[in-house]
Motif scaffolding. Structure first.
Motif, short mmCIF file in Angstrom:
data_model
loop_
_atom_site.label_atom_id
_atom_site.label_comp_id
_atom_site.label_asym_id
_atom_site.label_seq_id
_atom_site.Cartn_x
_atom_site.Cartn_y
_atom_site.Cartn_z
N PHE A 122 -2.49 6.10 0.95
CA PHE A 122 -1.39 6.68 1.38
C PHE A 122 -1.58 7.72 2.54
N LEU A 141 1.60 2.99 3.50
CA LEU A 141 0.50 2.38 2.95
C LEU A 141 -0.21 1.82 4.31
N LEU A 187 7.81 2.89 0.54
CA LEU A 187 6.41 2.61 1.18
C LEU A 187 6.96 2.01 2.52
#
Length: 620
Positions: A129, A236, A90
Motif C-alpha cells: 500500500f 495498491l 483502493l
C-alpha cells in the motif's frame, strides 16, 4: 485485588457517545473485559470481529487470554471496542477504485495478502500500500466523477479460490455487477486522454523520484497503527520489481495491473526510454487497446511466460572471436575480443590473442542491459561487472545487428554462470533479432493505415507531446505498429513488459541519503539485486554493490543510520533524508526475501522469514 474503573468507547454507538465505565481488576483477561462491555451496550449482534484498541499506545489488544496487568493497562488508559475489518478505498494501477473490507488489526503484509486473495492476484508479496499524494479539495462535480466499485459484500473462502472456465473466480460470479468489476480489473482500459497525462504529477528529477518512496506503508504494522482510518484511500501498487511465476492462465488481473503500472511509468517518465522505444511502447498500447475492445480471448499459457526474462534468456554456444569495441574514458576504442566460458578477454589485435590479454572480465553475476538505437545503427551492450569495491561499468559496441544479437545472448548466458555450449543458440539469436525488428521502420507499410484515427498524444509521454504534433507522431507509431499488429493480446502485454524490463533504469527505487563522512546528500538506488550510489546533481553512478556480496546489514534506530558490510571488508553507512530507515531496510530485506522463492514452492509464504528480514526491532 482492588477493583477500579476502566473507560471504553464503543464504535457502534457513534463518535459522540460517552465511554462506558467498566469495573475491573488487574487480573481480568481481555476477553472478560470485552464480554462486560458487550453486556453493557445491550446490542444484540455478532461481536466476533471486534477487538480492543489502546489509543495512547496505538496498540491492538488481540490476545484475549492476557490480563490487564500483563498488558500494563491502568485506570488512565483509553480503550476503544472497534471492528477489526473496515471499509477501505483502493486505487489500482489501471485507475479503478474499489471499496473493500480490509483488516485494520493485522500487519499490512497480511492485509495486502487478504486483498490480493479477494482480487485473484497471486504472489501478493510483490505488492503493498502506498499513501496517495495529498490533493487539493475537488469541486463537487469533479468528486462525483470518481466511480467507486463496492466489493465490501464480496466473500471468499479461505484457501485457494475456485475459478470458472473463463478464469474468473467463483466469488466474482455472484452478480452481473461483480462480473463487470472483474472485467475492469482483468482487461486493459482504453488509453487515457492527453489532458489526464498532463494533469498528473511527473517527476522532474531524482529528488522527485525519491519522494515517491517515503509514502509506502510499513509492512510490519497495522493500518490503524499508521493512522489509516475507515474509508481512507490508499494505492495498491507493485513494490518489488521481481515478478515470480507470471502465467496468463492464472494471472489475468495480475498481468493487466502490472501492464498498467508499467504503462503509467512510461507515460509519466518515471523511467527513461529512447524515442524509438517510446514509439514501440505507443504502438503496443494502441494494439492492446484495439484487441482489448474486441471479444475477450481465452487465457492460455504462453511458453515465453515461465518467467518474464525467459524470452530474453541466455542460450549456450561456443562463439568465434569477433571484433567489437569497449568504452574508455576517451570514448570508444577498438580491440579484438574473445569469448570463452563465462569470460570476455580483449587484445590490441587478432594477432595478439596468443599472448596475455589486456584484461579478462568474468561475467558471472554481472548485469547485462541493452543500449540500442536501430535508427542510429547503435548496438551497445552495457555490463555492470562485480568487483571487490563495487561494480565496474563497461560498454561494448557492436558493429551490426547480427554481431550484437550473438554477443548479447552470450553475455546474458555468462551472467548466469553458464558455459557457451548449447545447440539452441540460433533460436536465441532469432529472439533478439525479432525484438530489434520491432523497432525498425517498414517503408511504405504504413500507407494503408494512415486513415486510422489514433489519439497519439494519449500514447506518448509529455516530452513527445510537446516535441511533435499529432500528424507527425501518427505515421511513426503506425510504422512500429506493423511489427506488433499480429500479436495476440497476452503476447502483446508480455512484450510490453519485456521491453519495460530491458530499460536501463527499470526497477530502481530511489532514496536521498547522506553517506557517513560526506557533507552532501546523494541518492541510493535499490533494485532486486544491487544497491547503487548515485550523484544527486548529475545522476552519474558512483558505486554499485550486489546483494550476493553482502555479509550483513543493520540499523541503528537511535541515530537512524543504516550500516551494511560487504565482502572484502567493504563497509558503508548512511542516514536517510527523504524516507525513514525502516522503508529502506524493508526494501533490502524484501528483495532478499523475494530471492528465496522457488518455482516449486506450493505452500504459503514464510511470513516469519519476511518479518525477520524486513521488520527490524518493531517486528520483535
Amino acid at each position: 485485588m482492588a477493583a477500579w474503573d476502566l473507560c471504553v468507547t464503543v464504535e457502534e454507538l457513534g463518535p459522540e457517545a460517552p465511554p462506558f465505565k467498566v469495573s475491573v481488576t488487574s487480573d481480568l483477561h481481555i476477553g472478560g473485559v470485552i464480554l462486560r462491555i458487550v453486556e453493557k451496550t445491550q446490542i444484540k449482534k455478532n461481536w466476533s470481529d471486534h477487538a480492543l484498541w489502546w489509543e495512547q499506545k496505538e496498540q491492538w489488544l488481540l490476545r484475549p487470554s492476557w490480563t490487564l496487568e500483563k498488558y500494563e493497562i491502568h485506570a488512565d488508559a483509553r480503550l476503544s471496542l472497534t471492528s477489526q475489518h473496515k471499509p477501505l478505498r483502493l486505487d489500482l494501477p489501471n485507475g479503478t477504485t474499489l471499496r473493500v473490507q480490509a483488516c485494520f488489526s493485522r500487519p499490512v503484509f497480511q492485509t495486502v495478502m487478504g486483498v490480493c486473495h479477494l482480487l485473484n492476484i497471486r504472489h501478493p508479496e510483490e505488492l503493498s500500500f502506498l499513501r496517495p499524494v495529498e490533493e487539493k479539495k475537488k469541486k463537487e462535480k469533479e468528486a462525483e466523477k470518481d466511480v467507486v466499485h463496492d466489493l465490501t459484500a464480496l466473500k471468499v473462502m479461505s484457501g485457494s479460490s475456485q475459478t470458472l472456465s473463463n478464469g474468473m473466480p467463483v466469488h466474482f460470479a455472484d452478480s452481473p455487477q461483480t462480473e463487470a468489476v472483474y472485467k475492469l480489473l482483468s482487461v486493459s482500459l482504453p488509453a487515457p486522454p492527453p489532458e489526464t497525462i498532463t494533469r498528473m504529477l511527473r517527476p522532474s528529477g531524482l529528488m522527485d523520484k525519491a519522494q515517491v518512496h517515503n509514502r509506502w506503508l510499513d509492512s510490519s504494522r497495522s493500518l490503524l497503527q499508521q493512522g489509516v482510518k475507515a474509508e481512507d484511500k490508499l494505492l495498491l501498487r507493485f513494490k518489488y520489481y521481481c515478478f515470480h511465476d507470471l502465467d496468463p492462465k492464472y494471472d489475468a488481473v495480475r498481468l493487466t495491473q502490472l501492464y498498467e503500472q508499467a504503462r503509467w511509468a512510461i507515460l509519466l517518465e518515471e523511467v527513461d526510454c529512447t524515442e524509438e522505444e517510446m514509439m514501440l511502447f505507443a504502438a503496443l498500447q494502441y494494439h492492446i487497446g484495439k484487441v482489448s475492445l474486441s471479444e475477450p480471448q481465452p487465457t492460455t499459457s504462453c511458453p515465453a511466460m515461465d518467467d518474464l526474462d525467459s524470452a530474453l534468456k541466455c542460450l549456450e554456444v561456443k562463439m568465434e572471436s569477433e571484433k567489437t569495441r569497449r568504452l574508455t574514458l576517451k570514448g570508444y576504442k577498438q580491440f579484438w575480443f574473445t569469448f570463452k566460458n563465462t569470460s570476455i578477454s580483449y587484445y590490441k589485435s587478432r594477432e595478439e590473442t596468443l599472448k596475455e590479454p589486456i584484461q579478462q572480465m568474468n561475467l558471472k553475476g554481472c548485469e547485462v542491459a541493452p543500449d540500442v538505437s536501430v535508427a542510429a545503427q547503435k548496438y551497445c551492450i552495457r555490463l555492470l561487472i562485480p568487483e571487490a569495491e563495487g561494480m565496474n561499468e563497461v560498454y561494448l559496441r557492436c558493429e551490426n545487428e547480427l554481431q550484437y544479437s550473438r554477443w548479447m545472448a552470450a553475455c546474458r548466458l555468462a551472467s548466469k554462470g553458464k558455459t557457451l555450449a548449447d545447440c539452441s543458440f540460433s533460436s536465441e539469436v532469432e529472439n533478439i533479432q525479432s525484438f530489434l525488428a520491432m523497432q525498425q521502420s517498414t517503408p511504405g507499410a504504413n500507407n494503408a493505415q494512415t486513415d486510422e484515427i489514433i489519439n497519439t498524444h494519449s500514447l506518448v509521454s509529455r516530452r513527445y507531446q510537446k516535441k511533435y504534433k499529432a500528424k507527425q507522431l501518427t505515421p511513426r507509431i503506425l510504422e512500429a505498429y506493423q511489427n506488433v499488429s499480429q500479436l495476440p493480446l497476452t503476447q502483446a502485454l508480455v512484450k510490453f513488459l519485456q521491453i519495460w524490463q530491458a530499460l536501463p533504469d527499470f526497477g530502481v527505487s530511489y532514496f536521498v541519503v547522506r553517506f557517513k563522512g560526506c557533507r552532501k546528500d546523494e541518492v541510493l538506488g535499490v533494485t532486486n539485486n544491487r544497491l547503487i550510489r548515485i550523484n544527486l546533481s548529475t545522476g552519474d553512478v558512483a558505486k554499485t554493490w550486489r546483494y550476493n556480496t553482502m555479509r550483513q546489514w543493520n540499523v541503528n534506530w537511535d541515530i537512524k543510520q543504516m550500516a551494511i558490510e560487504f565482502n572484502g571488508n567493504v563497509n558503508i553507512a548512511f542516514s536517510c533524508v527523504t524516507a525513514t530507515c525502516k522503508i529502506v531496510h524493508e526494501y533490502i530485506g524484501g528483495y532478499i526475501f523475494m530471492a528465496t522463492r522457488s518455482r516449486e514452492q506450493t505452500e504459503g509464504l514464510n511470513h516469519e522469514l519476511f518479518f525477520k528480514l524486513t521488520g527490524g526491532h518493531e517486528a520483535l
